[in-house]
Design a protein around this motif. Sequence first.
Motif, PDB file in Angstrom:
ATOM      1  N   ASP A 146     -27.930 112.214  61.575  1.00 21.88           N
ATOM      2  CA  ASP A 146     -26.707 111.642  60.999  1.00 21.88           C
ATOM      3  C   ASP A 146     -25.607 111.617  62.053  1.00 21.88           C
ATOM      4  OD1 ASP A 146     -28.182 111.605  58.735  1.00 21.88           O
ATOM      5  OD2 ASP A 146     -26.939 112.978  57.568  1.00 21.88           O
ATOM      6  N   MET A 147     -25.124 110.437  62.382  1.00 26.30           N
ATOM      7  CA  MET A 147     -24.171 110.291  63.481  1.00 26.30           C
ATOM      8  C   MET A 147     -22.857 111.007  63.208  1.00 26.30           C
ATOM      9  SD  MET A 147     -22.919 106.312  63.039  1.00 26.30           S
ATOM     10  CE  MET A 147     -21.648 106.439  64.290  1.00 26.30           C
ATOM     11  N   LYS A 148     -22.511 111.174  61.961  1.00 28.90           N
ATOM     12  CA  LYS A 148     -21.218 111.749  61.596  1.00 28.90           C
ATOM     13  C   LYS A 148     -21.023 113.143  62.176  1.00 28.90           C
ATOM     14  CE  LYS A 148     -18.527 112.589  57.350  1.00 28.90           C
ATOM     15  NZ  LYS A 148     -18.592 112.493  55.886  1.00 28.90           N
ATOM     16  N   TRP A 149     -22.107 113.915  62.299  1.00 33.38           N
ATOM     17  CA  TRP A 149     -22.013 115.318  62.684  1.00 33.38           C
ATOM     18  C   TRP A 149     -22.416 115.583  64.129  1.00 33.38           C
ATOM     19  CZ3 TRP A 149     -19.995 119.634  60.442  1.00 33.38           C
ATOM     20  CH2 TRP A 149     -19.516 119.480  59.141  1.00 33.38           C
ATOM     21  N   HIS A 150     -22.625 114.550  64.922  1.00 35.53           N
ATOM     22  CA  HIS A 150     -23.002 114.736  66.322  1.00 35.53           C
ATOM     23  C   HIS A 150     -21.850 114.317  67.227  1.00 35.53           C
ATOM     24  CE1 HIS A 150     -27.229 115.892  65.851  1.00 35.53           C
ATOM     25  NE2 HIS A 150     -27.172 115.162  64.750  1.00 35.53           N
ATOM     26  N   ALA A 151     -21.333 115.276  67.980  1.00 37.24           N
ATOM     27  CA  ALA A 151     -20.140 115.038  68.789  1.00 37.24           C
ATOM     28  C   ALA A 151     -20.325 113.886  69.768  1.00 37.24           C
ATOM     29  CB  ALA A 151     -19.755 116.319  69.533  1.00 37.24           C
ATOM     30  N   LYS A 152     -21.514 113.756  70.334  1.00 37.32           N
ATOM     31  CA  LYS A 152     -21.736 112.671  71.291  1.00 37.32           C
ATOM     32  C   LYS A 152     -21.659 111.310  70.610  1.00 37.32           C
ATOM     33  CE  LYS A 152     -24.422 115.163  74.773  1.00 37.32           C
ATOM     34  NZ  LYS A 152     -25.723 115.262  75.483  1.00 37.32           N
ATOM     35  N   ALA A 153     -22.199 111.225  69.403  1.00 40.54           N
ATOM     36  CA  ALA A 153     -22.137 109.957  68.673  1.00 40.54           C
ATOM     37  C   ALA A 153     -20.703 109.632  68.300  1.00 40.54           C
ATOM     38  CB  ALA A 153     -23.005 110.035  67.412  1.00 40.54           C
ATOM     39  N   ILE A 170     -15.475 114.640  72.461  1.00 39.39           N
ATOM     40  CA  ILE A 170     -15.099 115.266  71.198  1.00 39.39           C
ATOM     41  C   ILE A 170     -15.647 116.696  71.182  1.00 39.39           C
ATOM     42  CG2 ILE A 170     -15.435 115.200  68.691  1.00 39.39           C
ATOM     43  CD1 ILE A 170     -13.542 113.056  69.724  1.00 39.39           C
ATOM     44  N   PRO A 171     -14.844 117.681  70.748  1.00 44.13           N
ATOM     45  CA  PRO A 171     -15.316 119.072  70.715  1.00 44.13           C
ATOM     46  C   PRO A 171     -16.539 119.240  69.819  1.00 44.13           C
ATOM     47  CG  PRO A 171     -12.933 118.958  70.395  1.00 44.13           C
ATOM     48  CD  PRO A 171     -13.436 117.552  70.317  1.00 44.13           C
TER      49      PRO A 171
END
Length: 399
Positions: free
Chosen positions: A16-23, A32-33
């Motif tokens: 899920d992209m929402k929870w991956h800082a790189k995404a 993003i931290p």
Amino acid sequence: MKYDFDRIVDRKQTNDMKWHAKAVGSYLHMDIPEDMIPMWLADTEFPCAPVIVEALKNRVEKEIFGYCAPMESFYRAVCYWQKLRFNWEVKPEWITYIPSVVAGINIAIRAFSKEGDGVIIQQPVYDPFASIVKNDNRRVVNNGLVCRDGHFEMNLEELEELASRPENTMMILCSPHNPTGRVWKKEELTKAADICLKHHVMLVSDEIHGDIVYQGHTHYPLLSLDGRYAEHFIHLAAPGKTFNVAGLKASMSIIPNQSVREAFVKTQIAMSLDVKNTFGIESVIAAYTPEGAEWAEQEVTYMQENVNYVEEYLKEHMPGVTMIRPEGTFLCWLDLSGLHLGDQELFQRIVLDAAVICVPGPWFGPGGEEHFRLNIGCPRSILTEALERMRKELYRETP
């Protein structure tokens, strides 16, 4: 409650992209931290309705996942849902499967306007509205919302003037409205639709948040209000927001007029947006049932309590920050202009320093300055931590 909306699922163990800082960083074009709290992308943090999960498990056991097509059960489910939720009698032949509401907007723009035409939107509004129009080489025509005494309204006089111009051939309506949370009253919808009819403007109604409406408010599918609207306009909907199944790529257009529907489908095929998702079909059939309705009602009740929580938290702990109470959607439109920090400093403090990833208001167009959109479709523990982080950074002393 029968269902547990406080339970947290570790989405970092998924793609899920929402929870991956790189995404998220790729989306925002910055680092993003890793300890971020994502309150930006408009999906919820609630485990999917058990009736859907069970249906998908059963489908997996069939072991083959080839090309598919919606059968009678899919169309019957959509008709059932529209009748149950909105008392709208929909015929199966009106329904077309589309991968997303955004795709449906794109299809409609290409099918019913030409390059250079003006497309009316009501900013501040969901930012893909403007980007799709621009990418399709049409012109964004803003019929900006007006905020009067803490209440957003359509500027119908301006809409009349804009619609009267022959170069403006379409309007995209957001109903309920993202990001302001307005649930349009029947009178507002009919006035806007009558203006579009009068001036031969094709109206496309994005109603993806239609199931998420709070106590004291009612969502009216635009096409259900008048046979003339059903004859000329387009309805777009999906279970994605309600049931958190956006990744299954299942949405639908409802277009009663056969010639309009055929033109829509012809363009859809030309854009190669006609391939269906096996699990998307199953999710719709499972969601649009009495069991799905029970789950959705409890979810809305929980989110209304989240709205209450945010409202009280702001009043008690965050002077200078206000929220116009949403009437629907799981999105809160926060006004931080009372802090006098400006958009750049607000972004620095909220997104980068507090690592609470909200959507900056300017992304939604004029009227979004010094605002942020906060997604409250989450367990209250996540919401509490996000608000406390924001408070800490917004009120710290600058060196």
